[in-house]
Design a protein around this motif. Structure first.
Motif, mmCIF file in Angstrom:
data_model
loop_
_atom_site.group_PDB
_atom_site.id
_atom_site.type_symbol
_atom_site.label_atom_id
_atom_site.label_comp_id
_atom_site.label_asym_id
_atom_site.label_seq_id
_atom_site.Cartn_x
_atom_site.Cartn_y
_atom_site.Cartn_z
ATOM 1 N N THR A 106 0.883 -1.214 -0.224
ATOM 2 C CA THR A 106 0.049 -0.048 0.001
ATOM 3 C C THR A 106 0.980 1.183 0.249
ATOM 4 O OG1 THR A 106 -0.117 -0.125 2.310
ATOM 5 C CG2 THR A 106 -1.903 -1.162 1.243
ATOM 6 N N LYS A 107 0.411 2.307 -0.458
ATOM 7 C CA LYS A 107 1.208 3.354 -0.881
ATOM 8 C C LYS A 107 1.625 4.109 0.569
ATOM 9 C CE LYS A 107 0.791 8.212 -2.804
ATOM 10 N NZ LYS A 107 -0.371 9.111 -3.503
ATOM 11 N N TYR A 108 0.622 4.017 1.814
ATOM 12 C CA TYR A 108 1.054 4.431 2.914
ATOM 13 C C TYR A 108 1.324 3.532 4.007
ATOM 14 C CZ TYR A 108 -1.680 8.348 0.624
ATOM 15 O OH TYR A 108 -1.964 9.419 -0.241
ATOM 16 N N ALA A 109 2.126 2.364 3.572
ATOM 17 C CA ALA A 109 2.387 1.456 4.584
ATOM 18 C C ALA A 109 3.280 1.809 5.597
ATOM 19 C CB ALA A 109 3.007 0.152 3.757
ATOM 20 N N THR A 110 4.254 2.678 5.252
ATOM 21 C CA THR A 110 5.364 3.500 6.141
ATOM 22 C C THR A 110 4.739 4.254 7.001
ATOM 23 O OG1 THR A 110 6.923 3.073 4.273
ATOM 24 C CG2 THR A 110 7.293 4.277 6.335
ATOM 25 N N LEU A 111 3.938 4.809 6.500
ATOM 26 C CA LEU A 111 3.204 6.062 7.551
ATOM 27 C C LEU A 111 2.389 5.359 8.344
ATOM 28 C CD1 LEU A 111 2.237 9.007 8.094
ATOM 29 C CD2 LEU A 111 0.607 8.830 6.447
ATOM 30 N N LEU A 112 1.603 4.296 7.743
ATOM 31 C CA LEU A 112 0.643 3.537 9.039
ATOM 32 C C LEU A 112 1.590 3.025 10.052
ATOM 33 C CD1 LEU A 112 -1.785 1.892 6.285
ATOM 34 C CD2 LEU A 112 -2.358 3.765 8.053
ATOM 35 N N PHE A 113 2.791 2.407 9.697
ATOM 36 C CA PHE A 113 3.747 1.697 10.648
ATOM 37 C C PHE A 113 3.993 2.737 11.590
ATOM 38 C CE2 PHE A 113 8.146 1.097 12.007
ATOM 39 C CZ PHE A 113 8.019 0.186 12.821
ATOM 40 N N TRP A 114 4.597 3.878 11.153
ATOM 41 C CA TRP A 114 4.916 5.043 12.220
ATOM 42 C C TRP A 114 3.948 5.369 13.095
ATOM 43 C CZ3 TRP A 114 9.634 5.041 13.616
ATOM 44 C CH2 TRP A 114 10.654 5.069 12.945
ATOM 45 N N LEU A 115 2.602 5.287 12.491
ATOM 46 C CA LEU A 115 1.419 5.954 13.481
ATOM 47 C C LEU A 115 1.079 4.721 14.563
ATOM 48 C CD1 LEU A 115 -1.330 6.996 10.565
ATOM 49 C CD2 LEU A 115 0.069 8.512 12.282
ATOM 50 N N ILE A 116 1.461 3.627 14.003
ATOM 51 C CA ILE A 116 1.394 2.470 15.044
ATOM 52 C C ILE A 116 2.519 2.646 16.045
ATOM 53 C CG2 ILE A 116 1.488 0.033 15.511
ATOM 54 C CD1 ILE A 116 0.113 -0.406 12.769
#
Length: 273
Positions: A106-116
């Motif tokens: 997904t395009k925002y996988a890295t962003l989602l990880f950092w949000l977690i």
């Protein structure tokens, strides 16, 4: 010669560190086998007494608490259920979250990880009252679900599984696709067996985390029937030897878990797969 001296000094420092950790625990255990009179007159003991059976049996079966409704055995059971539930749910959610972050491009996988990951910086105390409000609305106060579910999401475990999945060669996924494995089959048949030691390590981490919780169980339980061992350390009454015995009993479950699973724990945390 220099290497021998350095090695001997390192082992000496290690031995001192072990003594600093072990001796207080041993003194509490040894003192818990004596009578209260002995401890009050002679202080902490280094050698075992003859009141082990009497003291520990009384602690296990004594009905304590404000309304005399809870025993140490019940608290041990509550803590074990809570810690096991937290460990299992944390590992399941972290496995799936890490799998989605790594293998779903997904395009925002890295962003989602950092949000977690940033949730690590948010202590439980900051979200404990909103979480309690949700549990109250769902009628999960004074229940095992209320004890377990709110603290079962782990950013740390997600981080470990994500980093591990990134070490799995892409060729494995390609081979699985050639064999006709879908997304679910690849996860179950390939990644889970490879993650076995890491799963055990995370289970131990999260079991100890859940077992040691104090503030959340204190807030979400008003009934003594759901008291945990850590709450009992604060609220149970008795003589000093009975308190010592209770402390030693409370240490048994996490120690047994670590001893039984220590090989998998070491492999999962420190060994490259």
């Amino acid at each position: 010669m220099t290497r021998l001296i350095t090695s001997g000094f390192s082992h000496f420092i290690l031995f001192i560190g072990i003594l600093i950790m072990i001796v207080p625990v041993w003194m509490i255990f040894a003192s818990s086998t004596h009578t209260g009179l002995t401890i009050s007159t002679q202080g902490l003991q280094m050698f075992l007494g003859d009141s082990f059976y009497e003291n520990y049996l009384r602690v296990l079966l004594y009905q304590g608490g404000f309304f005399k409704e809870i025993t140490a055995l019940k608290m041990l059971l509550n803590s074990f259920i809570m810690a096991t539930g937290v460990a299992i749910l944390s590992v399941i959610t972290s496995l799936m979250a890490a799998y989605a972050l790594v293998y779903y491009r997904t395009k925002y996988a890295t962003l989602l990880f950092w949000l977690i990951f940033v949730t690590i910086l948010v202590p439980l105390e900051l979200r404990i009252f909103p979480t309690y409000s949700v549990m109250a609305e769902l009628n999960l106060v004074n229940s095992y679900f209320g004890l377990i579910v709110p603290i079962s999401a782990s950013a740390i475990a997600t981080l470990f599984f994500r980093q591990f999945y990134k070490t799995v060669p892409d060729e494995l996924l390609e081979s699985a696709k050639l064999d006709g494995a879908n997304t679910w089959r690849f996860f179950v048949d390939f990644l889970l067996p490879l993650s076995k030691t890491m799963i055990v390590a995370m289970l131990i981490f999260m079991f100890v985390f859940g077992y040691n919780q104090y503030l959340w169980p204190l807030l979400v339980t008003s009934s003594e029937q759901y008291w945990t061992v850590v709450m009992g350390l604060k609220m149970m009454s008795g003589s000093i030897v009975h308190r010592f015995a209770f402390v030693m009993i409370s240490m048994v479950p996490p120690i047994l878990i670590i001893i039984v699973l220590q090989k998998h724990f070491i492999k999962g945390v420190f060994q490259d797969k």
